[in-house]
Design an enzyme around this catalytic site. Structure first.
Site, PDB file in Angstrom:
ATOM      1  N   TRP A 101      25.751 -18.291   0.423  1.00 21.67           N
ATOM      2  CA  TRP A 101      27.191 -18.376   0.176  1.00 21.67           C
ATOM      3  C   TRP A 101      27.598 -19.772  -0.256  1.00 21.67           C
ATOM      4  CZ3 TRP A 101      27.950 -13.672  -0.554  1.00 21.67           C
ATOM      5  CH2 TRP A 101      27.385 -12.699   0.284  1.00 21.67           C
ATOM      6  N   ASP A 168      34.043 -22.366   4.616  1.00 20.75           N
ATOM      7  CA  ASP A 168      33.975 -20.908   4.643  1.00 20.75           C
ATOM      8  C   ASP A 168      33.578 -20.534   6.067  1.00 20.75           C
ATOM      9  OD1 ASP A 168      33.327 -18.228   4.492  1.00 20.75           O
ATOM     10  OD2 ASP A 168      31.851 -18.449   2.891  1.00 20.75           O
ATOM     11  N   LYS A 192      34.283  -9.823   9.995  1.00 18.77           N
ATOM     12  CA  LYS A 192      33.281 -10.156  11.015  1.00 18.77           C
ATOM     13  C   LYS A 192      33.933 -10.227  12.401  1.00 18.77           C
ATOM     14  CE  LYS A 192      30.659 -11.343   7.400  1.00 18.77           C
ATOM     15  NZ  LYS A 192      29.553 -10.567   6.853  1.00 18.77           N
TER      16      LYS A 192
END
Length: 352
Positions: A101, A168, A192
């Protein structure tokens, strides 16, 4: 048989939240309407949106100098939106590369300004978080991915820098206390620890905005969404509603201090078994880099891969197969995962 959901995301939600959300789908607060069909301009939804923002601010300690936004497009859209809004062509941002990511965020940021990779663990397939990173002065910001779902690593401490941090936090937001004052921008896909897929949380320090010369498309300018309180266009009503319910649940459990303790206990239980059991080996080379959210491990003997997955499935442990980049196994143990479910997986490992 009870199912234990170790999926990396969309991930487990509290059972009580699912029940409340289901009731809201049928009839929201006795209104006679489903949350799926109410207007995003209605008093019912404005109340939901206001409470969701209030809970974010309360749980994370977010002051008035930050805006709290509920957007769409996932964290992947924030890879370019953050740089587009904050990084001018003649400025340099520092990025710490710790996984898939962060690598994608680096690629997007290069479209807007200069990017300096301050540290990377790519050489070891991202098996650790770089420590003691040398961060030069004068950067526009420093970007990092706080938790890496694929590789099972996590920043336990955040670096000191004269530039604001951008992070992030998709996979560990609301799982622990954070030093918010270090951050200029935090973004997180909800799926999540916060809610279902479909909404992205953005927390941005307002004084950082409006300093780039480029023309920003209306929808891609954070100031647009600040001015319209996340409702410039129709926001993702249902994901925001479920996120609000989940944040209520986090508060009721005792807030982030309680979540942090709960998550540390679960992770320790599982890591202890990995370290004890000769059938398994953890993939993270530095114990200080081990994630409290995503525990990655492999079989000592590759022939044990499928038999263990079958044994786990027989015990109701779902979603344990590892990402193809790492192989083996991955147990995602987000906030809503009870300790009893982690114990169920440990019991399979012991029996195996």
């Amino acid at each position: 048989m009870k199912k234990h959901n170790f999926s990396a995301g969309p991930a487990i939600l509290p059972a009580s939240v699912i029940q409340e959300a289901a009731a809201g789908v049928a009839n929201l607060n006795g209104s006679g309407l489903s949350v799926l069909e109410i207007s995003h301009r209605s008093a019912d939804f404005v109340k939901i949106l206001d409470e969701a923002e209030s809970l974010v601010r309360e749980l994370l300690g977010v002051g008035d100098d930050y805006a709290v936004l509920f957007l769409t497009g996932g964290a992947s859209s924030q890879f370019y939106l953050s740089a587009m809004n904050l990084l001018a062509e003649d400025q340099t941002a520092g990025y710490i590369d710790t996984g898939a990511w962060s690598a994608k965020a680096i690629k997007e940021a290069r479209n807007f300004g200069n990017v300096e990779i301050l540290a990377s663990s790519k050489d070891s397939n991202y098996t650790y978080i770089p420590q003691d990173v040398n961060i030069p002065n004068g950067l526009r910001y420093v970007h990092l991915t706080s938790n890496n779902t694929i590789f099972g690593t996590q920043f336990r401490e955040f670096p000191d820098t004269d530039a604001p941090l951008i992070s992030d936090m998709s996979s560990d937001i609301f799982s622990r206390r954070i030093p918010l004052e270090k951050f200029g921008l935090i973004y997180a896909g909800a799926q999540k620890n916060m809610g279902p897929a479909g909404v992205t949380l953005v927390i941005v320090r307002k004084d950082l905005l409006g300093q780039v010369n480029r023309t920003l498309p209306t929808m891609l300018d954070y100031r647009t969404h600040i001015a319209k309180k996340s409702s410039f266009n129709t926001p993702p009503v249902f994901p925001i509603y479920v996120s609000m319910l989940t944040l209520r649940w986090v508060k009721a459990q005792g807030g982030l201090e309680a979540m942090e303790k709960h998550n540390a206990e679960k992770a320790q239980l599982l890591y202890d078994e990995i370290d004890r059991n000769p059938k398994f080996r953890g993939t993270v080379t530095d114990p200080a880099s081990r994630s409290l959210m995503n525990v990655t491990f492999v079989p000592t003997d590759e022939a044990d891969l499928e038999p263990f997955l079958a044994a786990a499935a027989a015990a109701g442990c779902e979603g344990v197969k590892g990402h193809r980049s790492v192989g083996g196994f991955r147990a995602s143990i987000y906030n809503s995962m009870p300790k009893e479910s982690v114990q169920a997986l440990v019991d399979v490992m012991k029996a195996f």
